[in-house]
Design a protein around this motif. Structure first.
Motif, PDB file in Angstrom:
ATOM      1  N   ALA A  24       0.849  -1.095   0.061  1.00 49.76           N
ATOM      2  CA  ALA A  24      -0.089  -0.020  -0.279  1.00 49.76           C
ATOM      3  C   ALA A  24       0.779   1.189  -0.112  1.00 49.76           C
ATOM      4  CB  ALA A  24      -0.978   0.120   1.185  1.00 49.76           C
ATOM      5  N   THR A  29      -3.876   5.769  -2.058  1.00 50.67           N
ATOM      6  CA  THR A  29      -4.453   5.336  -0.895  1.00 50.67           C
ATOM      7  C   THR A  29      -3.938   5.816   0.362  1.00 50.67           C
ATOM      8  OG1 THR A  29      -4.804   3.175   0.033  1.00 50.67           O
ATOM      9  CG2 THR A  29      -2.726   3.393  -0.629  1.00 50.67           C
ATOM     10  N   MET A  53      -9.907   4.581   6.281  1.00 53.58           N
ATOM     11  CA  MET A  53      -9.020   4.310   4.990  1.00 53.58           C
ATOM     12  C   MET A  53      -9.926   4.552   3.537  1.00 53.58           C
ATOM     13  SD  MET A  53      -8.721   0.051   5.025  1.00 53.58           S
ATOM     14  CE  MET A  53      -7.770   0.120   6.355  1.00 53.58           C
ATOM     15  N   ALA A  99      -4.687   5.620   4.977  1.00 53.79           N
ATOM     16  CA  ALA A  99      -5.055   4.943   6.093  1.00 53.79           C
ATOM     17  C   ALA A  99      -4.519   5.516   7.421  1.00 53.79           C
ATOM     18  CB  ALA A  99      -4.969   3.240   6.186  1.00 53.79           C
ATOM     19  N   TYR A 114      -1.809   0.222   7.158  1.00 56.93           N
ATOM     20  CA  TYR A 114      -2.674  -0.820   6.520  1.00 56.93           C
ATOM     21  C   TYR A 114      -2.159  -2.244   7.090  1.00 56.93           C
ATOM     22  CZ  TYR A 114      -5.501   1.114   2.971  1.00 56.93           C
ATOM     23  OH  TYR A 114      -6.321   1.710   2.031  1.00 56.93           O
TER      24      TYR A 114
END
Length: 332
Positions: free
Chosen positions: A114, A319, A185, A321, A121
């Motif tokens: 990620a 991405t 996330m 989180a 993550y």
């Protein structure tokens, strides 16, 4: 609504290579200057692997530091989760190399990618697997050798990246409150073209990719996305955990760029003095930047057992989180 948790972080170890690349070194390589780099990124130096060093070597040294510092046994680890975007090989995984080195006979071994959000993550997965009862002791490792995929003729990106690794042990713990209190996330896949490294495919969304296996980044787009996304994510985390900003002891974002961290803190109304980072002395180490910042907080006598932390990783994908956790590592 607080997150259900029956796990806690109980130990940490980190490692960076011996070789150092300073801003003055870059003045001899590309058209840049120490003043220009510091003004735009805050970075002063970064650690770089030797030709014979790879991600698994850094990760193993981080795990050894964890084991020796906190007198932890590794024989009963039942899962190894490694966050990396720069594995030694496409396969076998870095996690398998760690398992072999330490001779852990009965453990699963998985790499996850990620990118710069990888450590967050992996912590979320470790907590979920332990809280569900499927596992009891998970070794979470984040390691990167970003220097090996950096184009050192591209002055806009080569000044940013460094190498390093961090490892934490996440163990079953029924003590209330749990070690993990909130999680958020998300993904914006159409932003993937803003920061990437080409692989088997040389196109994305019909567009040809550049770099030939090196990092390519649209820094301005990533900067704007990160500030907007992390600021909103912080609000969601605080609301989910029913906490105020004042109840957060430390904010530990991904150390991508000091100016980005400053902008996030300003927009999120979090004092920069309550922020731990590793970017100034280690550069952007991708998934390893958060554990390296945690270790820096320990070394400076800032991070204490029981502190409430807000961790936030973000990167390519795009991405992100974020987690609110209670620091469970004992003082040494």
């Amino acid at each position: 609504m607080t997150l259900v948790s029956k796990s806690r972080i109980t130990a940490i170890g980190t490692y960076v290579p011996e070789k150092i690349l300073t801003n003055e070194d870059f003045e001899k390589m590309v058209e840049t200057s120490d003043e220009w780099i510091v003004q735009r990124t805050g970075i002063q130096k970064r650690h770089i692997t030797a030709d014979h060093e790879f991600t698994s070597h850094l990760c193993i040294k981080a795990v050894e530091k964890l084991r020796d510092t906190y007198n932890k046994t590794l024989d009963d680890v039942d899962l190894i989760l490694v966050a990396t975007t720069t594995p030694d090989y496409s396969f076998p995984s870095v996690a398998c190399r760690i398992q072999e080195h330490f001779g852990m006979a009965s453990t699963g071994a998985i790499d996850l990618n990620a990118t710069c959000a990888g450590f967050s993550y992996a912590l979320h997965l470790a907590n979920g697997l332990i809280t569900s009862g499927l596992h009891r002791k998970v070794l979470v490792v984040a390691g990167e050798t970003m220097s090996k995929i950096t184009d050192y003729s591209d002055r806009s990106t080569c000044i940013l990246f460094g190498d390093g690794a961090g490892a934490v042990l996440v163990e079953h713990d029924d003590t209330e409150p749990g070690g993990f209190e909130a999680v958020v996330m998300g993904t914006q896949g159409d932003g993937g073209i803003s920061v990437y490294r080409s692989g088997l495919s040389e196109t994305m969304n019909g567009q040809p990719l550049e770099g030939r296996g090196r990092i390519v980044q649209n820094g301005q787009e990533v900067f704007k996305w990160a500030v907007r996304t992390v600021t909103a994510g912080i609000e969601e985390l605080l609301e989910q955990a029913d906490l105020s900003r004042e109840e957060i002891d430390w904010f530990i974002p991904h150390s991508a760029n000091l100016r980005m961290i400053e902008s996030i803190c300003e927009k999120a109304n979090i004092p920069l003095g309550k922020t731990l980072q590793s970017v100034q002395l280690m550069g952007n180490t991708s998934s390893a930047s958060i554990p390296l910042a945690l270790q820096a907080g320990i070394d400076a006598g800032q991070l204490k057992t029981g502190d409430r932390l807000l961790l936030y990783g973000f990167g390519s994908g795009l991405t992100h989180a974020g987690l609110i956790v209670r620091w469970g590592v004992p003082a040494i």
